[in-house]
Scaffold this active site. Structure first.
Site, PDB file in Angstrom:
ATOM      1  N   ASP A  35       0.846  -1.186   0.000  1.00  0.00           N
ATOM      2  CA  ASP A  35       0.000   0.000   0.000  1.00  0.00           C
ATOM      3  C   ASP A  35       0.887   1.242   0.000  1.00  0.00           C
ATOM      4  O   ASP A  35       2.049   1.191   0.431  1.00  0.00           O
ATOM      5  CB  ASP A  35      -0.892  -0.033   1.245  1.00  0.00           C
ATOM      6  CG  ASP A  35      -1.658   1.254   1.457  1.00  0.00           C
ATOM      7  OD1 ASP A  35      -2.372   1.677   0.522  1.00  0.00           O
ATOM      8  OD2 ASP A  35      -1.533   1.843   2.549  1.00  0.00           O
ATOM      9  N   ASP A  63      -0.138   5.142   0.874  1.00  0.00           N
ATOM     10  CA  ASP A  63      -0.316   6.114   1.953  1.00  0.00           C
ATOM     11  C   ASP A  63      -0.395   5.423   3.308  1.00  0.00           C
ATOM     12  O   ASP A  63      -1.206   4.534   3.525  1.00  0.00           O
ATOM     13  CB  ASP A  63      -1.577   6.948   1.702  1.00  0.00           C
ATOM     14  CG  ASP A  63      -1.476   7.735   0.401  1.00  0.00           C
ATOM     15  OD1 ASP A  63      -0.718   8.713   0.378  1.00  0.00           O
ATOM     16  OD2 ASP A  63      -2.145   7.352  -0.579  1.00  0.00           O
ATOM     17  N   THR A 119      -2.838   0.472  -4.393  1.00  0.00           N
ATOM     18  CA  THR A 119      -3.236   1.764  -3.872  1.00  0.00           C
ATOM     19  C   THR A 119      -4.637   2.167  -4.304  1.00  0.00           C
ATOM     20  O   THR A 119      -5.151   1.669  -5.307  1.00  0.00           O
ATOM     21  CB  THR A 119      -2.217   2.839  -4.331  1.00  0.00           C
ATOM     22  OG1 THR A 119      -2.635   4.129  -3.872  1.00  0.00           O
ATOM     23  CG2 THR A 119      -2.085   2.871  -5.845  1.00  0.00           C
ATOM     24  N   GLY A 120      -5.230   3.080  -3.563  1.00  0.00           N
ATOM     25  CA  GLY A 120      -6.474   3.684  -3.993  1.00  0.00           C
ATOM     26  C   GLY A 120      -6.266   4.750  -5.049  1.00  0.00           C
ATOM     27  O   GLY A 120      -7.221   5.187  -5.689  1.00  0.00           O
ATOM     28  N   LYS A 150      -8.545  -4.653  -3.562  1.00  0.00           N
ATOM     29  CA  LYS A 150      -7.113  -4.948  -3.679  1.00  0.00           C
ATOM     30  C   LYS A 150      -6.875  -6.457  -3.568  1.00  0.00           C
ATOM     31  O   LYS A 150      -6.053  -7.019  -4.286  1.00  0.00           O
ATOM     32  CB  LYS A 150      -6.335  -4.220  -2.585  1.00  0.00           C
ATOM     33  CG  LYS A 150      -6.273  -2.709  -2.725  1.00  0.00           C
ATOM     34  CD  LYS A 150      -5.392  -2.114  -1.626  1.00  0.00           C
ATOM     35  CE  LYS A 150      -5.358  -0.600  -1.675  1.00  0.00           C
ATOM     36  NZ  LYS A 150      -4.464  -0.024  -0.649  1.00  0.00           N
ATOM     37  N   ASP A 177      -2.288  -0.751   6.021  1.00  0.00           N
ATOM     38  CA  ASP A 177      -2.563  -0.088   7.297  1.00  0.00           C
ATOM     39  C   ASP A 177      -4.010   0.354   7.497  1.00  0.00           C
ATOM     40  O   ASP A 177      -4.414   0.605   8.623  1.00  0.00           O
ATOM     41  CB  ASP A 177      -1.656   1.137   7.454  1.00  0.00           C
ATOM     42  CG  ASP A 177      -2.066   2.283   6.534  1.00  0.00           C
ATOM     43  OD1 ASP A 177      -2.207   2.052   5.311  1.00  0.00           O
ATOM     44  OD2 ASP A 177      -2.252   3.411   7.027  1.00  0.00           O
ATOM     45  N   ASN A 225      -9.030   0.233   3.332  1.00  0.00           N
ATOM     46  CA  ASN A 225      -9.021  -0.251   1.947  1.00  0.00           C
ATOM     47  C   ASN A 225      -8.010  -1.369   1.725  1.00  0.00           C
ATOM     48  O   ASN A 225      -7.874  -1.859   0.604  1.00  0.00           O
ATOM     49  CB  ASN A 225      -8.803   0.902   0.958  1.00  0.00           C
ATOM     50  CG  ASN A 225      -7.484   1.620   1.153  1.00  0.00           C
ATOM     51  OD1 ASN A 225      -6.767   1.390   2.126  1.00  0.00           O
ATOM     52  ND2 ASN A 225      -7.171   2.508   0.229  1.00  0.00           N
TER      53      ASN A 225
END
Length: 271
Positions: free
Chosen positions: A9, A11, A43-44, A198, A221, A224
């Site tokens: 991930d 962020d 990632t988003g 994901k 973390d 998502n």
């Protein structure tokens, strides 16, 4: 166990609080990449928001991959789309109805740009566009064509966190049944197609590369990332700054994103 994919991930995981990759984490990820392990950013963000970090890690070309839009899209790092889960005009109108529950921004994400019908844009949406290198196109609802399609929906804070709480606490059950809904941060709610996550995208990518799920290591973390941590076959590493649900599902909790948590776990389990 021989790890062949490391999915990371961005962020709060790869990136520090200052949106940087720490030198030791960069060194370790480059090392495992040179050894033939696929380092995949999950990632988003759209690909445009991940590419600066791919370049920093020397990940480029058709044989390297990112999972973007929270798993709605898999792209190689030449920009080719390998998997694409879209939503359409009915979903657009559903979200306009949902927005009426609170005073929040609403936007729709595509590989090319963000779209919104909001004339007043809060700093969260503006920063999202800037961080991901995306233009934000503002249109009236009647200007949106029936053929409109997009990969991800975002609700974000304008000026009052209580409004985000109000929206989250009043989302109807049918929305959770129809879509994949996560509150990725206190100020952001993200919505995807029900089968887009994901975790599902990582399974598809592993299958495409003929890699067994037990040979996939993941780092995350936030909300998502839960779909990745719900897979019993992945090697699941939670960041020290992760939410408790992520930590509870993890095989191991490493240090936080500001103290080389990724590098420490890779050196413990891979190198």
């Amino acid at each position: 166990m021989a790890i062949k994919i490391i999915a990371v991930d961005l962020d709060g995981t790869l990136l520090t609080s200052n949106n940087q990759i720490l030198p030791e984490t960069e060194r370790v990820l480059k090392q495992v990449s040179r050894q033939g392990i696929k380092v995949v950013l999950a990632t988003g963000r759209p690909l445009s928001g991940a590419m600066p970090y791919n370049r920093q890690l020397k990940l480029m070309g058709k044989d390297q991959y990112d999972i973007v839009f929270n798993g709605a899209v898999i792209q190689d790092l030449a920009g080719n789309i390998l998997m694409n889960q879209k939503m359409g005009y009915q979903d657009f109108t559903n979200m306009l109805r949902l927005q009426r529950l609170a005073h929040v921004n609403l936007h729709f994400e595509t590989p090319d740009c963000f779209w919104t019908c909001d004339r007043d844009i809060g700093t969260n949406l503006a920063n999202n566009g800037a961080v991901t290198n995306n233009m934000i196109k503002i249109r009236r609802p009647e200007e949106i064509p029936q053929a409109f399609s997009f990969n991800k929906i975002g609700f974000s804070l304008i000026d009052d966190l209580q409004e985000m709480d109000k929206l989250w606490n009043n989302i109807p059950e049918w929305v959770f049944n129809k879509y994949d809904v996560v509150r990725s941060f206190a100020e952001i709610i993200e919505i995807n197609d029900k089968i887009a996550s994901k975790g599902n995208a990582l399974i598809q990518l592993a299958d495409r590369l003929k890699i067994q799920q037990k040979d996939v290591m993941i780092f995350g973390d936030q909300g998502n990332d839960i779909s990745m941590f719900s897979n019993p076959n992945f090697k699941k590493i939670a960041m020290g700054n992760a939410i408790e649900l992520i930590k509870d599902k993890a095989d191991y909790v490493t240090d936080d994103n500001n103290h080389n948590g990724i590098a420490k776990a890779i050196k413990k389990f891979v190198l």
